[in-house]
Design an enzyme around this catalytic site. Sequence first.
Site, PDB file in Angstrom:
ATOM      1  N   ILE A  81      13.961  40.551  -3.935  1.00  0.00           N
ATOM      2  CA  ILE A  81      13.766  41.923  -4.421  1.00  0.00           C
ATOM      3  C   ILE A  81      14.974  42.748  -3.973  1.00  0.00           C
ATOM      4  O   ILE A  81      15.184  42.933  -2.761  1.00  0.00           O
ATOM      5  CB  ILE A  81      12.472  42.532  -3.836  1.00  0.00           C
ATOM      6  CG1 ILE A  81      11.266  41.647  -4.181  1.00  0.00           C
ATOM      7  CG2 ILE A  81      12.283  43.960  -4.369  1.00  0.00           C
ATOM      8  CD1 ILE A  81       9.997  41.990  -3.409  1.00  0.00           C
ATOM      9  N   GLU A  82      15.773  43.155  -4.940  1.00  0.00           N
ATOM     10  CA  GLU A  82      17.018  43.871  -4.602  1.00  0.00           C
ATOM     11  C   GLU A  82      16.821  45.385  -4.665  1.00  0.00           C
ATOM     12  O   GLU A  82      15.769  45.888  -5.085  1.00  0.00           O
ATOM     13  CB  GLU A  82      18.136  43.403  -5.531  1.00  0.00           C
ATOM     14  CG  GLU A  82      18.381  41.907  -5.369  1.00  0.00           C
ATOM     15  CD  GLU A  82      19.558  41.380  -6.158  1.00  0.00           C
ATOM     16  OE1 GLU A  82      20.041  42.071  -7.093  1.00  0.00           O
ATOM     17  OE2 GLU A  82      20.011  40.266  -5.831  1.00  0.00           O
ATOM     18  N   CYS A 103      15.009  38.661   0.663  1.00  0.00           N
ATOM     19  CA  CYS A 103      15.071  37.328   0.065  1.00  0.00           C
ATOM     20  C   CYS A 103      13.678  36.823  -0.300  1.00  0.00           C
ATOM     21  O   CYS A 103      12.671  37.255   0.277  1.00  0.00           O
ATOM     22  CB  CYS A 103      15.691  36.342   1.043  1.00  0.00           C
ATOM     23  SG  CYS A 103      17.443  36.568   1.348  1.00  0.00           S
ATOM     24  N   GLU A 150      12.316  33.977   0.399  1.00  0.00           N
ATOM     25  CA  GLU A 150      11.630  33.312   1.518  1.00  0.00           C
ATOM     26  C   GLU A 150      10.945  34.328   2.412  1.00  0.00           C
ATOM     27  O   GLU A 150       9.799  34.159   2.831  1.00  0.00           O
ATOM     28  CB  GLU A 150      12.641  32.513   2.357  1.00  0.00           C
ATOM     29  CG  GLU A 150      13.369  31.415   1.606  1.00  0.00           C
ATOM     30  CD  GLU A 150      14.689  31.876   1.004  1.00  0.00           C
ATOM     31  OE1 GLU A 150      14.748  32.998   0.447  1.00  0.00           O
ATOM     32  OE2 GLU A 150      15.667  31.112   1.087  1.00  0.00           O
ATOM     33  N   CYS A 185      19.171  31.631   3.492  1.00  0.00           N
ATOM     34  CA  CYS A 185      20.220  32.348   4.216  1.00  0.00           C
ATOM     35  C   CYS A 185      19.899  32.355   5.715  1.00  0.00           C
ATOM     36  O   CYS A 185      18.798  31.996   6.152  1.00  0.00           O
ATOM     37  CB  CYS A 185      20.359  33.770   3.683  1.00  0.00           C
ATOM     38  SG  CYS A 185      19.117  34.916   4.312  1.00  0.00           S
TER      39      CYS A 185
HETATM   40  N1  THU Z   1      18.667  35.242  -1.773  1.00  0.00           N
HETATM   41  C1  THU Z   1      17.392  34.802  -1.511  1.00  0.00           C
HETATM   42  O1  THU Z   1      16.421  35.331  -2.042  1.00  0.00           O
HETATM   43  N2  THU Z   1      17.243  33.775  -0.642  1.00  0.00           N
HETATM   44  C2  THU Z   1      18.270  33.149   0.001  1.00  0.00           C
HETATM   45  O2  THU Z   1      18.036  32.343   0.886  1.00  0.00           O
HETATM   46  C3  THU Z   1      19.643  33.429  -0.412  1.00  0.00           C
HETATM   47  C4  THU Z   1      19.842  34.684  -1.154  1.00  0.00           C
HETATM   48  C5  THU Z   1      18.828  36.362  -2.695  1.00  0.00           C
HETATM   49  C6  THU Z   1      19.241  37.657  -2.060  1.00  0.00           C
HETATM   50  C7  THU Z   1      19.919  38.366  -3.198  1.00  0.00           C
HETATM   51  O3  THU Z   1      18.939  39.059  -3.954  1.00  0.00           O
HETATM   52  C8  THU Z   1      20.489  37.255  -4.044  1.00  0.00           C
HETATM   53  O4  THU Z   1      19.826  36.062  -3.625  1.00  0.00           O
HETATM   54  C9  THU Z   1      21.986  37.057  -3.904  1.00  0.00           C
HETATM   55  O5  THU Z   1      22.351  36.956  -2.579  1.00  0.00           O
END
Ligand code: THU
Length: 139
Positions: free
Chosen positions: A43-44, A53, A55, A90
């Site tokens: 969710i950005e 993220c 997870e 991440c």
């Molecule tokens: N992102 C995740 O949801 N999980 C991860 O482990 C890596 C990155 C998302 C965050 C962001 O919305 C997009 O991927 C690009 O970084």
Amino acid sequence: MNDNDLVKLAFDAKEKSYSPYSQFQVGAALLAKNGDVYTGCNIESASYSPTNCAERTAFFKAVSEGVTDFAVIAVVGGQKGAEVGLCYPCGVCRQVMAEFCDSDFKIIMADAKGEKHVCTLDDILPYRFGPSDLQGGHS
Ligand code: THU
């Protein structure tokens, strides 16, 4: 709930991704030891740093429902419109796993072809800082 079922739920969750800035869509499905599954997507935010993220969305949904013991997470992700390759958690998400999960917590990365890489928390975050460090020692 087997690994393939969990991967399928992660792919479903990816469809909910709110990622207008990166166009990178991630889904996760977290299996609790009690058998319940919590899904999550990334969710950005227009101000970027509040981005959560997939997870962590899954973990925070579970913990906010009182569930804190986990067995497995499946993670899938990729650029919108492109074929999904393996997407690894991440560093921040790995640290959240370290808060709630044992060394043998299973992490499944899957791609669109059905290939999987399965590893443990120990594999992806060795020598980690965790709750036991605050109790006076590393376990
Ligand atoms: N992102 C995740 O949801 N999980 C991860 O482990 C890596 C990155 C998302 C965050 C962001 O919305 C997009 O991927 C690009 O970084």
